[in-house]
Design a protein around this motif. Structure first.
Motif, PDB file in Angstrom:
ATOM      1  N   VAL A 169      34.682  50.229  29.240  1.00 27.09           N
ATOM      2  CA  VAL A 169      33.588  49.595  28.512  1.00 27.09           C
ATOM      3  C   VAL A 169      33.545  50.173  27.102  1.00 27.09           C
ATOM      4  CG1 VAL A 169      31.109  49.132  28.445  1.00 27.09           C
ATOM      5  CG2 VAL A 169      32.309  49.272  30.647  1.00 27.09           C
ATOM      6  N   ARG A 170      33.876  49.336  26.138  1.00 28.26           N
ATOM      7  CA  ARG A 170      33.890  49.744  24.738  1.00 28.26           C
ATOM      8  C   ARG A 170      34.661  51.042  24.524  1.00 28.26           C
ATOM      9  NH1 ARG A 170      27.800  47.951  22.635  1.00 28.26           N
ATOM     10  NH2 ARG A 170      28.307  45.732  22.468  1.00 28.26           N
ATOM     11  N   GLY A 171      35.861  51.076  25.071  1.00 28.01           N
ATOM     12  CA  GLY A 171      36.763  52.198  24.846  1.00 28.01           C
ATOM     13  C   GLY A 171      36.543  53.402  25.719  1.00 28.01           C
ATOM     14  N   GLY A 172      35.584  53.349  26.648  1.00 27.67           N
ATOM     15  CA  GLY A 172      35.337  54.484  27.533  1.00 27.67           C
ATOM     16  C   GLY A 172      36.222  54.449  28.762  1.00 27.67           C
ATOM     17  N   THR A 173      36.425  55.606  29.377  1.00 24.74           N
ATOM     18  CA  THR A 173      37.202  55.671  30.614  1.00 24.74           C
ATOM     19  C   THR A 173      36.306  55.328  31.799  1.00 24.74           C
ATOM     20  OG1 THR A 173      36.763  58.057  30.724  1.00 24.74           O
ATOM     21  CG2 THR A 173      38.852  57.359  29.742  1.00 24.74           C
ATOM     22  N   ASN A 174      36.936  54.987  32.925  1.00 24.64           N
ATOM     23  CA  ASN A 174      36.182  54.519  34.076  1.00 24.64           C
ATOM     24  C   ASN A 174      35.219  55.564  34.621  1.00 24.64           C
ATOM     25  OD1 ASN A 174      35.868  52.474  36.382  1.00 24.64           O
ATOM     26  ND2 ASN A 174      36.412  54.343  37.477  1.00 24.64           N
ATOM     27  N   ASP A 175      35.618  56.850  34.594  1.00 22.82           N
ATOM     28  CA  ASP A 175      34.747  57.892  35.143  1.00 22.82           C
ATOM     29  C   ASP A 175      33.498  58.103  34.293  1.00 22.82           C
ATOM     30  OD1 ASP A 175      36.615  58.885  33.210  1.00 22.82           O
ATOM     31  OD2 ASP A 175      35.929  60.893  33.671  1.00 22.82           O
ATOM     32  N   GLN A 176      33.439  57.482  33.114  1.00 20.87           N
ATOM     33  CA  GLN A 176      32.260  57.591  32.263  1.00 20.87           C
ATOM     34  C   GLN A 176      31.259  56.467  32.521  1.00 20.87           C
ATOM     35  OE1 GLN A 176      34.020  57.725  28.362  1.00 20.87           O
ATOM     36  NE2 GLN A 176      34.834  59.793  28.650  1.00 20.87           N
ATOM     37  N   ASN A 177      31.542  55.604  33.514  1.00 24.81           N
ATOM     38  CA  ASN A 177      30.609  54.555  33.919  1.00 24.81           C
ATOM     39  C   ASN A 177      29.755  55.048  35.083  1.00 24.81           C
ATOM     40  OD1 ASN A 177      31.800  52.671  32.096  1.00 24.81           O
ATOM     41  ND2 ASN A 177      33.399  52.247  33.603  1.00 24.81           N
ATOM     42  N   LEU A 178      28.488  54.703  35.066  1.00 31.41           N
ATOM     43  CA  LEU A 178      27.592  54.990  36.183  1.00 31.41           C
ATOM     44  C   LEU A 178      27.477  53.735  37.030  1.00 31.41           C
ATOM     45  CD1 LEU A 178      25.465  56.775  37.651  1.00 31.41           C
ATOM     46  CD2 LEU A 178      23.762  55.842  36.054  1.00 31.41           C
ATOM     47  N   ILE A 179      27.962  53.784  38.265  1.00 35.68           N
ATOM     48  CA  ILE A 179      27.896  52.656  39.184  1.00 35.68           C
ATOM     49  C   ILE A 179      26.956  53.043  40.321  1.00 35.68           C
ATOM     50  CG2 ILE A 179      29.175  51.124  40.718  1.00 35.68           C
ATOM     51  CD1 ILE A 179      31.634  51.560  39.025  1.00 35.68           C
ATOM     52  N   LEU A 180      25.853  52.312  40.443  1.00 34.71           N
ATOM     53  CA  LEU A 180      24.835  52.584  41.448  1.00 34.71           C
ATOM     54  C   LEU A 180      24.736  51.416  42.415  1.00 34.71           C
ATOM     55  CD1 LEU A 180      21.955  54.040  39.225  1.00 34.71           C
ATOM     56  CD2 LEU A 180      23.514  55.332  40.688  1.00 34.71           C
ATOM     57  N   TYR A 181      24.895  51.710  43.698  1.00 31.95           N
ATOM     58  CA  TYR A 181      24.687  50.710  44.740  1.00 31.95           C
ATOM     59  C   TYR A 181      23.399  51.073  45.471  1.00 31.95           C
ATOM     60  CZ  TYR A 181      25.282  47.932  48.961  1.00 31.95           C
ATOM     61  OH  TYR A 181      25.087  47.052  49.997  1.00 31.95           O
ATOM     62  N   GLU A 182      22.340  50.284  45.241  1.00 34.79           N
ATOM     63  CA  GLU A 182      21.021  50.560  45.823  1.00 34.79           C
ATOM     64  C   GLU A 182      20.610  52.014  45.583  1.00 34.79           C
ATOM     65  OE1 GLU A 182      18.798  48.684  46.899  1.00 34.79           O
ATOM     66  OE2 GLU A 182      19.818  46.775  47.197  1.00 34.79           O
ATOM     67  N   GLY A 183      20.849  52.494  44.349  1.00 35.27           N
ATOM     68  CA  GLY A 183      20.457  53.842  43.976  1.00 35.27           C
ATOM     69  C   GLY A 183      21.457  54.911  44.352  1.00 35.27           C
ATOM     70  N   ILE A 184      22.535  54.555  45.071  1.00 41.21           N
ATOM     71  CA  ILE A 184      23.557  55.510  45.511  1.00 41.21           C
ATOM     72  C   ILE A 184      24.669  55.545  44.472  1.00 41.21           C
ATOM     73  CG2 ILE A 184      25.148  56.157  47.359  1.00 41.21           C
ATOM     74  CD1 ILE A 184      23.508  54.169  49.157  1.00 41.21           C
ATOM     75  N   ARG A 185      24.955  56.707  43.898  1.00 36.81           N
ATOM     76  CA  ARG A 185      26.052  56.778  42.940  1.00 36.81           C
ATOM     77  C   ARG A 185      27.376  56.657  43.675  1.00 36.81           C
ATOM     78  NH1 ARG A 185      27.090  60.263  37.465  1.00 36.81           N
ATOM     79  NH2 ARG A 185      29.091  59.280  37.010  1.00 36.81           N
ATOM     80  N   MET A 186      28.224  55.727  43.197  1.00 37.42           N
ATOM     81  CA  MET A 186      29.498  55.475  43.841  1.00 37.42           C
ATOM     82  C   MET A 186      30.626  56.118  43.038  1.00 37.42           C
ATOM     83  SD  MET A 186      28.351  53.880  46.404  1.00 37.42           S
ATOM     84  CE  MET A 186      29.963  53.703  47.151  1.00 37.42           C
ATOM     85  N   TYR A 187      31.446  56.920  43.714  1.00 34.58           N
ATOM     86  CA  TYR A 187      32.602  57.559  43.104  1.00 34.58           C
ATOM     87  C   TYR A 187      33.895  56.828  43.456  1.00 34.58           C
ATOM     88  CZ  TYR A 187      29.293  61.270  42.143  1.00 34.58           C
ATOM     89  OH  TYR A 187      28.202  61.971  41.683  1.00 34.58           O
ATOM     90  N   GLN A 188      33.773  55.785  44.248  1.00 33.99           N
ATOM     91  CA  GLN A 188      34.891  54.893  44.581  1.00 33.99           C
ATOM     92  C   GLN A 188      34.392  53.473  44.414  1.00 33.99           C
ATOM     93  OE1 GLN A 188      36.281  55.259  48.613  1.00 33.99           O
ATOM     94  NE2 GLN A 188      37.570  53.441  48.531  1.00 33.99           N
ATOM     95  N   SER A 189      35.113  52.651  43.669  1.00 36.78           N
ATOM     96  CA  SER A 189      34.629  51.302  43.390  1.00 36.78           C
ATOM     97  C   SER A 189      35.596  50.208  43.825  1.00 36.78           C
ATOM     98  CB  SER A 189      34.352  51.147  41.887  1.00 36.78           C
ATOM     99  OG  SER A 189      35.520  51.429  41.125  1.00 36.78           O
ATOM    100  N   GLY A 190      36.800  50.579  44.302  1.00 36.85           N
ATOM    101  CA  GLY A 190      37.789  49.547  44.583  1.00 36.85           C
ATOM    102  C   GLY A 190      38.486  49.684  45.919  1.00 36.85           C
ATOM    103  N   HIS A 191      38.936  48.530  46.428  1.00 37.86           N
ATOM    104  CA  HIS A 191      39.864  48.461  47.551  1.00 37.86           C
ATOM    105  C   HIS A 191      41.277  48.273  47.005  1.00 37.86           C
ATOM    106  CE1 HIS A 191      37.079  48.607  50.803  1.00 37.86           C
ATOM    107  NE2 HIS A 191      36.518  47.448  50.559  1.00 37.86           N
ATOM    108  N   PHE A 192      42.236  48.428  47.892  1.00 38.65           N
ATOM    109  CA  PHE A 192      43.657  48.308  47.536  1.00 38.65           C
ATOM    110  C   PHE A 192      43.950  49.226  46.357  1.00 38.65           C
ATOM    111  CE2 PHE A 192      46.672  45.011  49.229  1.00 38.65           C
ATOM    112  CZ  PHE A 192      47.811  45.737  48.942  1.00 38.65           C
ATOM    113  N   PHE A 193      43.315  50.422  46.393  1.00 40.31           N
ATOM    114  CA  PHE A 193      43.483  51.439  45.362  1.00 40.31           C
ATOM    115  C   PHE A 193      43.245  50.867  43.965  1.00 40.31           C
ATOM    116  CE2 PHE A 193      46.049  52.821  49.008  1.00 40.31           C
ATOM    117  CZ  PHE A 193      45.319  53.951  49.345  1.00 40.31           C
ATOM    118  N   GLY A 194      42.189  50.045  43.883  1.00 38.18           N
ATOM    119  CA  GLY A 194      41.693  49.649  42.579  1.00 38.18           C
ATOM    120  C   GLY A 194      41.819  48.205  42.193  1.00 38.18           C
ATOM    121  N   LEU A 195      42.407  47.334  43.030  1.00 36.10           N
ATOM    122  CA  LEU A 195      42.623  45.946  42.633  1.00 36.10           C
ATOM    123  C   LEU A 195      41.511  44.992  43.077  1.00 36.10           C
ATOM    124  CD1 LEU A 195      46.471  45.510  43.177  1.00 36.10           C
ATOM    125  CD2 LEU A 195      45.240  45.857  41.044  1.00 36.10           C
ATOM    126  N   ILE A 196      40.693  45.408  44.042  1.00 34.43           N
ATOM    127  CA  ILE A 196      39.632  44.555  44.574  1.00 34.43           C
ATOM    128  C   ILE A 196      38.332  45.343  44.574  1.00 34.43           C
ATOM    129  CG2 ILE A 196      38.888  43.164  46.551  1.00 34.43           C
ATOM    130  CD1 ILE A 196      41.818  43.222  47.500  1.00 34.43           C
TER     131      ILE A 196
END
Length: 771
Positions: A169-196
């Motif tokens: 996002v605007r030149g940032g790396t993926n680990d610099q994104n905050l992804i929250l699922y129902e308030g739970i911080r997610m450290y894994q966001s993809g299946h098939f090691f990142g394609l889905i």
């Protein structure tokens, strides 16, 4: 550049075609969203609503001679919605059956642009972009509302290597994104090691994306914030669905247990361990072709290989409306990728060598939240959550009796308390406190020779946050001012992070938006060796320690102007972002800096442009991003700046979608300039078994170009059951795109030129039934 011109010609022709052929208004019923746009222009008013509130509602056009009051009374009677005049210009739309005091808490968040790219995507006055998967229309290449694939269609958001797990996002790396699922911080966001995307789109109803001007209640991430929420309303009737594509099958169900309780569940599992499809072959090639598991050398011959790969996810949500003023919500999630891989080689002396490898990536988490409305203008809420991420790799070389085990584990526990107070219809206060404890474990064990490393670190963080939201009397101006104060216990550091949002409407159809924020982050991903975890998921999470891994900080400002009239949206936004205290090991260098430790920063300046035009059943848009993203480290490259590894100067997308009754189709073109890489000075020179490189990131890969198409047809096989069939082709022209290039040695110490290729032509089919 010819491909860019091709895309531009396509866009111009699509607009002309739609203007000439489909500019006439059809008779009969129209979507309520179109009616509301006309009413806003006719009566100089503004409607505020959530996209899902008016989803699927069709009505006949209203007579022009009606007064505004007559129009609202008529809409009240035929739509079963409530149209409430908050003042002389601002009208709130809510569902009558949920007209409780709680609805007043949300009045200050106004949707200012509907159908931002396509139906189901909208923009609000606080700068966030919202996606409703239930109202989602279609995007090229997608036949299912994949949460994180949808996000990448927005200007300024993409993945340099096509992986969901590497969204930039605007030149940032993926680990610099905050992804929250129902308030739970997610450290894994993809299946098939990142394609889905790992989040089931059929329970995940609302997605909110903030690129800048983030609410003060969110912290510990210096780039974007992405929140994912499931349906929060208890339905009176049971509903569910079953479906599948060429990789997996899934299902979901919403089951009311009583008038006040409901259970929502969803599950998905791949069948890739028992059945191989063309889609699987393309995905497998993309992920594993350049990994350590698929590397052959002149000293051995591969006799046999066998892989077993599968992924699955599970979500459950319990809803309990304790009373008309209090709610309890319980959520659980489980995500997993599992790979078993074995190979048999013959060596140069005709001996057999067998290796067995395992790679498991698993996340699970849960949250419990409670909210209480004390009166019509004060709402209190509390939440407790836990998140666990575990990445394990085992490489068993049977002939050499050697076993290598690697593990990276994150345990995140936290709770938060929020209070929201409405002073009047123009002012709202939000206050809160958040605590979280993050522990990161890195483990490595080797046998023959024996070596073991175990490191565990913990950081506890306390944060106070507050913000005020204000609307002008005319509702043309919205301002949000806030700040977050964080204390990082282990580091003994206090940080104050102000944020602001200003949204001003003028000349009826123009909007000016100014955003800014300061943010920080105590956890990041690093790469020890490019071969870690077989080179597939080589990044491992690590906490700041105040020494060689400092606390990351950032600042960002942006200013944007948009024009929105007669289904034409034109938007331009300029921005600047600086991120400080990054480590060289977190950037994944594959050049002369691969094993260097240093601390530096990067700065990004750019401009996002979007034009979107809708013609009845057609929607076409063109987006362009120009950005300049440069590193500067204390010691690397003699302290001089050089291009960021994920610097993409030009990104260009254009799409055309058609949606009529039961049929949808979309086609899109994606082009961007090549990312930087560092070539060696001489590919033949391997003296001293080292590679002598040119200046860092001094060359660029060839331009990237991809065309996608997708189509969906809906039908009703019987009463109470709806179904849809979808088909898509990713990279329809089978364009060969290089997404990364680096150099290493083979077993004979010759320099190898490694080129990571993007997905080739990838077909997919889906079928779904809802009941």
């Amino acid at each position: 550049m010819n491909k860019t011109l091709l895309c531009l010609v396509f866009y111009i022709v699509s607009i002309a075609f739609c203007n000439l052929t489909f500019c006439q208004e059809p008779s009969g019923e129209k979507p309520l969203a179109q009616i509301l746009l006309k009413l806003e222009a006719t009566y100089d008013v503004k409607f505020s609503f959530e996209t899902k509130t008016i989803e699927g509602i069709l009505i006949r056009p209203l007579p022009d001679e009606l007064s505004l009051k007559q129009v609202l009374n008529h809409l009240n009677s035929i739509t079963h919605l409530s149209f409430e005049m908050l003042n002389s210009r601002f009208i709130a739309i809510t569902q009558k059956e949920t007209e409780e005091p709680q609805s007043q808490i949300q009045r200050l968040e106004e949707v200012v642009i509907t159908n931002y790219l396509t139906k189901g995507i909208s923009k609000t006055n606080n700068g966030t972009i919202k996606t409703n998967t239930k109202a989602f229309d279609i995007l090229p290449g997608l036949i299912e509302p994949d949460v994180l694939q949808i996000v990448q269609n927005l200007p300024g958001i993409m993945s340099v290597d096509e992986r969901i797990s590497n969204i930039n996002v605007r030149g940032g790396t993926n680990d610099q994104n905050l992804i929250l699922y129902e308030g739970i911080r997610m450290y894994q966001s993809g299946h098939f090691f990142g394609l889905i995307s790992a989040f089931n789109p059929y329970l995940s109803e609302d997605i909110t994306i903030s690129k800048n001007g983030t609410s003060a209640k969110f912290g510990n991430a210096v780039s974007s914030t992405i929140t994912i929420q499931n349906s929060d309303k208890i339905d009176k009737n049971r509903s569910g669905g079953l479906g599948g594509n060429m990789l997996s099958v899934d299902g979901f169900a919403k089951v009311p247990l009583s008038e006040k309780t409901e259970l929502q569940v969803s599950a998905r599992r791949s069948f890739t361990d028992i059945l191989v499809s063309k889609t699987y072959d393309a995905y497998f090639d993309r992920i594993f072709s350049d990994s350590e598991l698929n590397t052959s050398t002149p000293t051995n011959t591969l006799l046999a290989q066998d892989e077993r790969f599968l992924f699955y996810d599970f979500n459950a949500r319990f809803l309990y409306d304790i009373s008309s003023t209090s709610k309890l919500r319980i959520n659980v999630i489980n995500i997993s990728n599992d790979l078993d891989y074995s190979q048999v080689f013959t060596t140069t002396d005709n001996n057999f060598q067998e290796t067995k490898s395992e790679l498991n990536q698993t996340s699970y988490g849960g949250s419990v939240s409670y909210s209480k409305l004390l009166n019509q203008d004060l709402n209190l809420s509390a939440q407790v959550y836990f998140s666990n991420y575990d990445l394990d790799a085992k490489n068993n070389n049977i002939s050499n009796n050697q076993l290598l085990t690697q593990e990276n584990k994150v345990e995140d526990f936290g709770f938060r308390f929020d209070a929201s107070k409405i002073v009047n219809e123009s002012i709202n206060f939000n206050l809160g406190y958040q605590f979280n404890e993050v522990g990161v474990t890195n483990f490595e064990d080797v046998t023959n020779p024996d070596y073991t490393s175990f490191v565990k670190e913990i950081i506890r963080t306390h944060a106070l946050f507050g913000e005020v939201e204000w609307y002008s009397t005319s509702r043309d101006t919205y301002i949000r001012l806030g700040s977050r104060i964080s204390y990082f216990g282990k580091l003994s550091e206090f940080l104050i992070e102000p944020r602001f949002t200003v949204n001003y409407k003028f000349l009826d159809y123009f909007r000016l938006e100014v955003l800014g924020e300061l943010k920080s982050q105590s956890i990041t991903q690093i790469i020890d060796l490019q071969q870690d975890f077989f080179g597939i998921e080589k990044r491992r999470w690590q906490l700041a320690n105040g020494n060689d891994v400092p606390l990351i900080t950032s600042e960002q400002t942006s200013i944007g102007l948009s024009y929105n009239k007669n289904n034409l949206l034109v938007s331009v936004e300029g921005y600047y972002k600086g991120v400080h205290n990054i480590t060289a090991r977190s950037q994944g260098f594959q050049n002369q800096f691969q094993f260097t430790e240093d601390i530096g920063h990067y700065t990004v300046s750019g401009i996002d442009f979007l034009i979107n035009k809708r013609f009845n059943d057609f929607s076409t848009w063109l987006s362009y991003t120009y950005s300049k993203n440069d590193y500067k480290f204390n010691q690397l490259h003699n302290g001089k700046s050089f291009p960021n590894t994920i610097d993409l100067r030009h990104v260009f997308n254009t799409s055309l979608t058609y949606n009529r009754d039961k049929f949808k189709i979309g086609i899109g073109f994606n082009w961007h300039s090549g990312r930087p890489f560092t070539p060696p000075k001489d590919l033949q020179d391997n003296s001293n078994f080292t590679i002598e490189y040119n200046a860092p990131n001094s060359s660029r890969l060839s331009d990237y170009f991809r065309t996608d198409i997708s189509a969906i047809y809906k039908f009703k096989p019987s009463k109470g059951i709806s179904a849809e069939v979808g088909a898509s082709i990713w990279n329809i022209f089978n364009q060969t795109n290089i997404v990364n290039r680096y150099y290493t040695f083979d077993s004979d110490n010759n320099i190898l030129d490694i080129k990571n290729k993007s997905l080739k032509l990838t077909p997919n089919l889906s079928f779904r039934m809802n009941f």
